[in-house]
Design an enzyme around this catalytic site. Structure first.
Site, PDB file in Angstrom:
ATOM      1  N   GLU A  43       5.986   2.767   1.139  1.00  0.00           N
ATOM      2  CA  GLU A  43       7.115   2.524   2.408  1.00  0.00           C
ATOM      3  C   GLU A  43       6.389   1.666   3.237  1.00  0.00           C
ATOM      4  O   GLU A  43       5.266   1.607   3.423  1.00  0.00           O
ATOM      5  CB  GLU A  43       7.528   3.997   2.929  1.00  0.00           C
ATOM      6  CG  GLU A  43       7.977   4.295   4.099  1.00  0.00           C
ATOM      7  CD  GLU A  43       7.987   5.352   5.201  1.00  0.00           C
ATOM      8  OE1 GLU A  43       8.786   5.677   5.774  1.00  0.00           O
ATOM      9  OE2 GLU A  43       6.970   6.051   5.088  1.00  0.00           O
ATOM     10  N   LYS A 109      16.307   5.812   3.495  1.00  0.00           N
ATOM     11  CA  LYS A 109      15.869   7.139   3.700  1.00  0.00           C
ATOM     12  C   LYS A 109      16.588   8.042   4.586  1.00  0.00           C
ATOM     13  O   LYS A 109      17.362   7.735   5.647  1.00  0.00           O
ATOM     14  CB  LYS A 109      14.487   6.633   4.614  1.00  0.00           C
ATOM     15  CG  LYS A 109      13.751   8.052   5.028  1.00  0.00           C
ATOM     16  CD  LYS A 109      12.532   7.559   5.856  1.00  0.00           C
ATOM     17  CE  LYS A 109      11.616   8.716   5.836  1.00  0.00           C
ATOM     18  NZ  LYS A 109      10.223   8.143   6.743  1.00  0.00           N
ATOM     19  N   CYS A 145       8.643   9.426   1.756  1.00  0.00           N
ATOM     20  CA  CYS A 145       7.834  10.160   2.904  1.00  0.00           C
ATOM     21  C   CYS A 145       8.164  11.261   3.436  1.00  0.00           C
ATOM     22  O   CYS A 145       8.111  12.301   2.845  1.00  0.00           O
ATOM     23  CB  CYS A 145       7.536   9.029   3.878  1.00  0.00           C
ATOM     24  SG  CYS A 145       6.132   9.134   4.951  1.00  0.00           S
TER      25      CYS A 145
END
Length: 256
Positions: A43, A109, A145
């Site tokens: 990321e 995300k 993440c």
């Protein structure tokens, strides 16, 4: 049976996208030279957190993405990398670019890092959709993440048929954070009943609340067992994903 050779390129990104592109392409070349077909970068590999993300964000046909697209095409590999693209509301999207021969997709995300004193949603707009894609007869799901803290996303990816979930990250350091990373990567693999390839940024000393990386990239089996794990420094993790293992686990433990 399908066997897919994968790699996690654990690098450190700084604030300069041009320098980061050079680092990223060198890591992809190194992974491909060792016969990886799917290469995952962290990321925020376009620019580290703590950078003015609005200033560096690029569309997915911008120079950073194009540079990765070119090296993926040249080497015949699929690359997954965390970038930032303009969102249209004054913020950016924290996006995974997926590019390579026969593959072109992206994931924004969903779960933003509003935790441990950080406020990702101040500068990042959330995505709304889960994404899978097919490569070499393997169905691959995407997450980023902080998504690791939301088990339902991984169960949903498993139900969508994902046999491998890739998770680029820039995991924040701090008390217990390495243990949480290890725990959550293993748990989410078991939730999805899929292989899970997590690629974090190499360890960077904490700077305020910006998540910069702890390393510890890993490949985890569908039963939550660690197949391979890196340490803290920049390196490339290699592994093989066997889809027969996924089918066997799902038959024996039919939780999906």
């Amino acid at each position: 049976m399908t066997l897919l050779r994968v790699a996690a390129a654990q690098v450190t990104a700084g604030p300069n996208p041009d320098a980061n592109l050079a680092t990223a392409t060198a890591a992809v070349r190194r992974a491909a030279a060792d016969e990886a077909s799917l290469v995952v970068l962290p990321e925020a590999v376009l620019a580290s957190f703590g950078t003015d993300l609005r200033a560096v964000a690029e569309p997915l046909d911008g120079p950073f993405a194009t540079g990765l697209r070119n090296v993926a095409a040249e080497l015949g590999v699929v690359v997954v990398a965390g970038v930032f693209e303009p969102s249209g509301d004054g913020r950016v999207h924290n996006t995974l670019l997926v590019t390579g021969p026969g593959v072109e997709t992206s994931y924004r995300k969903v779960h933003l890092y509003d935790a441990f004193g950080s406020r990702e949603s101040d500068t990042v707009a959330p995505g709304k959709e889960l994404v899978t894609f097919s490569f070499q007869d393997v169905t691959i799901g995407l997450a980023t993440c902080y998504d690791l803290r939301f088990a339902d996303q991984f169960t949903a990816l498993g139900r969508l048929g994902a046999e491998l979930v890739v998770v680029p990250a820039s995991w924040g350091a701090g008390p217990g954070k390495e243990e949480q990373w290890d725990l959550l990567t293993r748990a989410r693999a078991a939730d999805a009943q899929a292989w899970l390839l997590a690629c974090d940024q190499a360890y960077v000393p904490p700077a305020g609340t910006d998540p910069l990386g702890v390393g510890r990239s890993s490949l985890t089996t569908p039963l939550g067992q660690t197949s391979a794990r890196l340490g803290a420094v920049a390196d490339v993790l290699h592994g093989v994903v066997d889809t027969d293992v996924v089918a066997a686990v799902r038959k024996r433990v039919p939780i999906l």
